[in-house]
Write an enzyme that holds these catalytic residues in place. Structure first.
Site, PDB file in Angstrom:
ATOM      1  N   ALA A   1      -0.641   2.726 -22.124  1.00  0.00           N
ATOM      2  CA  ALA A   1      -1.806   2.368 -22.934  1.00  0.00           C
ATOM      3  C   ALA A   1      -2.499   3.606 -23.488  1.00  0.00           C
ATOM      4  O   ALA A   1      -2.905   3.632 -24.658  1.00  0.00           O
ATOM      5  CB  ALA A   1      -2.785   1.546 -22.097  1.00  0.00           C
TER       6      ALA A   1
ATOM      7  N   ILE B   1      -3.715   1.442  -4.481  1.00  0.00           N
ATOM      8  CA  ILE B   1      -3.548   0.092  -3.939  1.00  0.00           C
ATOM      9  C   ILE B   1      -4.661  -0.269  -2.966  1.00  0.00           C
ATOM     10  O   ILE B   1      -4.869  -1.444  -2.664  1.00  0.00           O
ATOM     11  CB  ILE B   1      -2.177  -0.085  -3.251  1.00  0.00           C
ATOM     12  CG1 ILE B   1      -2.089   0.753  -1.972  1.00  0.00           C
ATOM     13  CG2 ILE B   1      -1.041   0.230  -4.203  1.00  0.00           C
ATOM     14  CD1 ILE B   1      -0.894   0.411  -1.102  1.00  0.00           C
ATOM     15  N   ASP B   2      -5.397   0.720  -2.463  1.00  0.00           N
ATOM     16  CA  ASP B   2      -6.412   0.459  -1.434  1.00  0.00           C
ATOM     17  C   ASP B   2      -7.662  -0.236  -1.963  1.00  0.00           C
ATOM     18  O   ASP B   2      -8.454  -0.755  -1.176  1.00  0.00           O
ATOM     19  CB  ASP B   2      -6.828   1.766  -0.755  1.00  0.00           C
ATOM     20  CG  ASP B   2      -5.717   2.348   0.100  1.00  0.00           C
ATOM     21  OD1 ASP B   2      -4.873   1.571   0.573  1.00  0.00           O
ATOM     22  OD2 ASP B   2      -5.687   3.575   0.289  1.00  0.00           O
TER      23      ASP B   2
ATOM     24  N   GLU C   1      -4.980 -15.828  11.261  1.00  0.00           N
ATOM     25  CA  GLU C   1      -5.904 -16.275  12.309  1.00  0.00           C
ATOM     26  C   GLU C   1      -6.932 -15.199  12.657  1.00  0.00           C
ATOM     27  O   GLU C   1      -8.004 -15.502  13.184  1.00  0.00           O
ATOM     28  CB  GLU C   1      -5.115 -16.673  13.561  1.00  0.00           C
ATOM     29  CG  GLU C   1      -4.523 -18.071  13.519  1.00  0.00           C
ATOM     30  CD  GLU C   1      -3.436 -18.241  12.463  1.00  0.00           C
ATOM     31  OE1 GLU C   1      -3.361 -19.336  11.871  1.00  0.00           O
ATOM     32  OE2 GLU C   1      -2.654 -17.288  12.219  1.00  0.00           O
TER      33      GLU C   1
ATOM     34  N   ARG D   1       4.929  -9.965  18.216  1.00  0.00           N
ATOM     35  CA  ARG D   1       5.878  -9.176  17.433  1.00  0.00           C
ATOM     36  C   ARG D   1       5.087  -8.434  16.357  1.00  0.00           C
ATOM     37  O   ARG D   1       4.100  -8.955  15.833  1.00  0.00           O
ATOM     38  CB  ARG D   1       6.932 -10.070  16.785  1.00  0.00           C
ATOM     39  CG  ARG D   1       7.779 -10.859  17.776  1.00  0.00           C
ATOM     40  CD  ARG D   1       8.637  -9.930  18.625  1.00  0.00           C
ATOM     41  NE  ARG D   1       9.644 -10.667  19.379  1.00  0.00           N
ATOM     42  CZ  ARG D   1       9.464 -11.166  20.587  1.00  0.00           C
ATOM     43  NH1 ARG D   1       8.274 -11.040  21.173  1.00  0.00           N
ATOM     44  NH2 ARG D   1      10.445 -11.795  21.215  1.00  0.00           N
TER      45      ARG D   1
ATOM     46  N   VAL E   1       6.394  -0.144   1.318  1.00  0.00           N
ATOM     47  CA  VAL E   1       6.807  -1.227   0.421  1.00  0.00           C
ATOM     48  C   VAL E   1       5.603  -1.747  -0.359  1.00  0.00           C
ATOM     49  O   VAL E   1       5.744  -2.283  -1.472  1.00  0.00           O
ATOM     50  CB  VAL E   1       7.473  -2.369   1.228  1.00  0.00           C
ATOM     51  CG1 VAL E   1       6.456  -3.101   2.097  1.00  0.00           C
ATOM     52  CG2 VAL E   1       8.171  -3.357   0.294  1.00  0.00           C
TER      53      VAL E   1
ATOM     54  N   ARG F   1       3.414  -0.045  -1.866  1.00  0.00           N
ATOM     55  CA  ARG F   1       3.153   0.767  -3.059  1.00  0.00           C
ATOM     56  C   ARG F   1       4.117   0.489  -4.204  1.00  0.00           C
ATOM     57  O   ARG F   1       3.857   0.873  -5.341  1.00  0.00           O
ATOM     58  CB  ARG F   1       3.242   2.258  -2.703  1.00  0.00           C
ATOM     59  CG  ARG F   1       2.056   2.789  -1.944  1.00  0.00           C
ATOM     60  CD  ARG F   1       2.118   4.293  -1.956  1.00  0.00           C
ATOM     61  NE  ARG F   1       1.115   4.897  -1.102  1.00  0.00           N
ATOM     62  CZ  ARG F   1       1.102   6.165  -0.761  1.00  0.00           C
ATOM     63  NH1 ARG F   1       2.067   6.955  -1.207  1.00  0.00           N
ATOM     64  NH2 ARG F   1       0.159   6.655   0.005  1.00  0.00           N
TER      65      ARG F   1
END
EC number: 2.7.1.11
Length: 319
Positions: free
Chosen positions: A22, A126-127, A187, A243, A250, A252
Site C-alpha cells: 500500500a 501479532i500481540d 474454560e 496435555r 506458527v 506469526r
C-alpha cells in the site's frame, strides 16, 4: 517530499507485506519514488536500500512475513546508530520514512523524529499491544491461527476426556489469549494483565465436571508462565494431568486474513498522505473503524490495556 523509504522491524506479522504494498503503490500514485530498506534498522545503518517499483510489490498482498526482511538491532537506541541511519537516508536523498513494527520499532521512529527526520509509524505486531489503535496488523490473522488450533485440540480433548493447556504468544499483553479463548470457549484464560489463583481455576474445572463436562481447555499467555509449568502446578491439585500444546511461531506465519489485508492497506495509504502533508512523528491506527493518527511519543508513554469488559464476559460465558 520527493523520495520516501519503508522498513519493517522486530517480529514479523501477517499483513506487513500488504502494508508495504500500500505504501509503495500509494506513493508512486502520488508521484513519489519509493525505496525499501532490508532488515529493518540494521539494514538502514548498513545502507541495504533498494528502489521499489509497482512490480516490486506484486503478488505480495496474500503473503505472510515481510519481503523486506526483519532484524532486531538494539544498537539503534544509541546516538551513534541513529546518526548512521540518518547519514544513510541523506546519502540516498530520502525525505521521509515509514516504519512498520511494534513497540521497539516505534522507539526507533521516535528517535529519528527527534533528530528532525520525518517518520511515520504503522503498528505491525501479532500481540496487539500498541496504544493508539484498536487493532495492530497481524493480530487478526494470529487470532484465527490460534482459534483453528484450539478447535482441533478440543476435538481430541473431547474424544479422550482430557484437559488441554494451550500456550500462546503474549509476553506482556494477553490479547491473543483473551480473544482466542473467548472465541473458542476456553474454560479458563490466563493473561499477564490479570492475576490468577490456581484454586479458582481448579474450582471452575471441578464445577464443570460436576455438571457432566468431561474435557476442558485452558489458554495461557506465555508472559504468565509456560504451559508446562502451568500443567505442573495444576497437577498438584488432584487428577488434572493436562496435555500441553505450545503453538509458538506458527502464530506469526500464514496468509493474512481479509481484515488484516484491508487494515494494512488503509494504514499504509494514510502513512504516505501524512508524509505528503509534512506531518512526521506520527503513528497511524484504527479507532471504531476510522483511521486515526497520534504522536508517537505519546503512544509510547501509554500502556496498552486489556479489554476488561471482554475479559469479564469470557469468564461469565466459560462457566
Amino acid at each position: 517530499m520527493k523520495r520516501i523509504a519503508i522498513l519493517t522491524s522486530g517480529g514479523d506479522a501477517p499483513g506487513m507485506n500488504a502494508a508495504t504494498r500500500a505504501v509503495v503503490r500509494k506513493a508512486i500514485y502520488e508521484g513519489l519514488e519509493v525505496y525499501g530498506i532490508n532488515y529493518g534498522f540494521l539494514g538502514l545503518v548498513n545502507g541495504d536500500i533498494r528502489k521499489l517499483e509497482l512490480g516490486s510489490v506484486g503478488d505480495l498482498l496474500h503473503r505472510g512475513g515481510t519481503f523486506l526482511y526483519s532484524a532486531r538491532y538494539p544498537e539503534f537506541a544509541t546516538e551513534e546508530g541513529q546518526l548512521k541511519g540518518i547519514e544513510q537516508l541523506k546519502k540516498h536523498q530520502i525525505d521521509g520514512l515509514v516504519v512498520i513494527g511494534g513497540d521497539g520499532s516505534y522507539h526507533g521512529a521516535e528517535a529519528l523524529t527527534k533528530r528532525g527526520f520525518p517518520t511515520i509509524g504503522i503498528p505491525g505486531t501479532i500481540d496487539n499491544d500498541i496504544s493508539g489503535t484498536d487493532f495492530t496488523i497481524g493480530f487478526d490473522t494470529a487470532l484465527n491461527t490460534v482459534l483453528d488450533a484450539l478447535d482441533k485440540i478440543r476435538d481430541t480433548a473431547t474424544s479422550h476426556e482430557r484437559t488441554f493447556i494451550i500456550e500462546v504468544m503474549g509476553r506482556d499483553a494477553g490479547d491473543i489469549a483473551l480473544w482466542s479463548g473467548l472465541a473458542g470457549g476456553a474454560e479458563a484464560i490466563i493473561v499477564p494483565e490479570e492475576s490468577f489463583n490456581m484454586d479458582d481455576v481448579v474450582d471452575r474445572l471441578n464445577k464443570g465436571r460436576e455438571r457432566g463436562k468431561k474435557h476442558s481447555i485452558i489458554v495461557v499467555a506465555e508472559g504468565v508462565m509456560s504451559g508446562n509449568e502451568f500443567a505442573k502446578q495444576l497437577a498438584e491439585y488432584g487428577d488434572y494431568h493436562a496435555r500441553v500444546t505450545v503453538l509458538g511461531h506458527v502464530q506469526r506465519g500464514g496468509s493474512p486474513t481479509a481484515f488484516d489485508r484491508v487494515l494494512a492497506s488503509r494504514l499504509g495509504a494514510r502513512a504516505v498522505e501524512l508524509l505528503l502533508e509534512n506531518r512526521g512523528g506520527l503513528a497511524v491506527g484504527i479507532r471504531e473503524n476510522r483511521i486515526v493518527e497520534n504522536n508517537i511519543g505519546e503512544i509510547l508513554k501509554e500502556k496498552h490495556t486489556l479489554d476488561q469488559k471482554l475479559f469479564d464476559l469470557a469468564s461469565i460465558l466459560s462457566i
